[in-house]
Write a protein that holds these residues in place. Structure first.
Motif, PDB file in Angstrom:
ATOM      1  N   CYS A  88      30.249   6.471  38.208  1.00 21.77           N
ATOM      2  CA  CYS A  88      30.302   7.038  36.862  1.00 21.77           C
ATOM      3  C   CYS A  88      29.034   7.839  36.611  1.00 21.77           C
ATOM      4  N   CYS A  91      27.067   5.694  33.418  1.00 21.04           N
ATOM      5  CA  CYS A  91      26.438   4.387  33.648  1.00 21.04           C
ATOM      6  C   CYS A  91      25.975   4.220  35.099  1.00 21.04           C
ATOM      7  N   ARG A  95      32.846   2.176  40.356  1.00 21.77           N
ATOM      8  CA  ARG A  95      33.991   1.421  39.865  1.00 21.77           C
ATOM      9  C   ARG A  95      35.263   1.918  40.551  1.00 21.77           C
ATOM     10  N   CYS A 114      33.464   6.731  33.532  1.00 21.80           N
ATOM     11  CA  CYS A 114      34.459   5.662  33.588  1.00 21.80           C
ATOM     12  C   CYS A 114      35.079   5.429  32.211  1.00 21.80           C
ATOM     13  N   CYS A 117      32.752   3.974  29.529  1.00 15.45           N
ATOM     14  CA  CYS A 117      31.801   4.953  28.995  1.00 15.45           C
ATOM     15  C   CYS A 117      32.491   5.943  28.085  1.00 15.45           C
TER      16      CYS A 117
END
Ligand SMILES: [Zn+2]
Ligand SMILES: [Zn+2]
Length: 139
Positions: A88, A91, A95, A114, A117
Motif C-alpha cells: 500500500c 500505510c 497486503r 489498500c 487506507c
C-alpha cells in the motif's frame, strides 16, 4: 543459443515490435517467438516481458500469464506462494491484493492504497469538507 532477435519490423504505439510474416500478415514478434517454441497461446493467456523491456523478445524473457496475473504484475503486485501481495502506498504494508485492494475490471489497475487506507482517507475527506463548510458559513 540465446540471442536477441535481429531488429526488424516496426514498433507499435504500445512499444511492441511487429513484423510482417511471409503471408503478409503483421504479427507481434514476441508472440511469434513464443509460439515457435510452445505452440499457440491459449485463449485468455498473455505474454509478459519479465524484465519490462517490450523489445527484448528472447524466449527466456517471455512468460505466459493469465490476464489477471498480467494486470497484477503491472500494478506492482508480488507473488508470494499462491498469494498476490501489494504494498500500500499509504500505510506501506504488504497486503493480499484480492481481499485488501480494489482491482479495476479494466486491463490495468489495482488501487494504489489498500481498502483500509481508502476508507480512512474517505473519512478524512468528509471531515475536511465539513470543516470547510463550517469555515465558509462563519466567514
Ligand atoms: Zn507485461
Ligand atoms: Zn494501506
Amino acid at each position: 543459443m540465446t540471442q536477441r532477435a535481429p531488429a526488424r519490423g516496426s514498433i507499435t504505439p504500445f512499444g511492441y515490435r511487429r513484423i510482417t510474416c511471409k503471408d503478409r500478415k503483421q504479427r507481434f514478434e514476441h508472440v511469434i517467438v513464443w509460439e515457435t517454441h510452445h505452440g499457440p497461446i491459449p485463449e485468455g493467456m498473455e505474454l509478459h516481458h519479465r524484465n519490462g523491456d517490450k523489445l527484448d523478445n528472447r524466449l527466456e524473457n517471455l512468460m505466459l500469464v493469465t490476464r489477471l496475473e498480467h494486470k497484477r504484475i503491472h500494478s506492482g503486485c508480488i507473488r508470494v506462494g499462491s498469494r498476490w501481495l501489494k504494498r500500500c502506498r499509504r500505510c506501506q504494508w504488504y497486503r493480499p491484493v484480492d481481499t485488501e485492494f480494489y482491482e479495476y475490471k479494466g486491463r490495468n489497475g489495482v488501487m494504489g492504497a489498500c481498502r483500509r487506507c481508502l476508507s480512512d482517507l474517505a473519512v478524512i475527506a468528509k471531515r475536511n469538507r465539513k470543516l470547510r463548510a463550517k469555515q465558509n458559513s462563519s466567514n
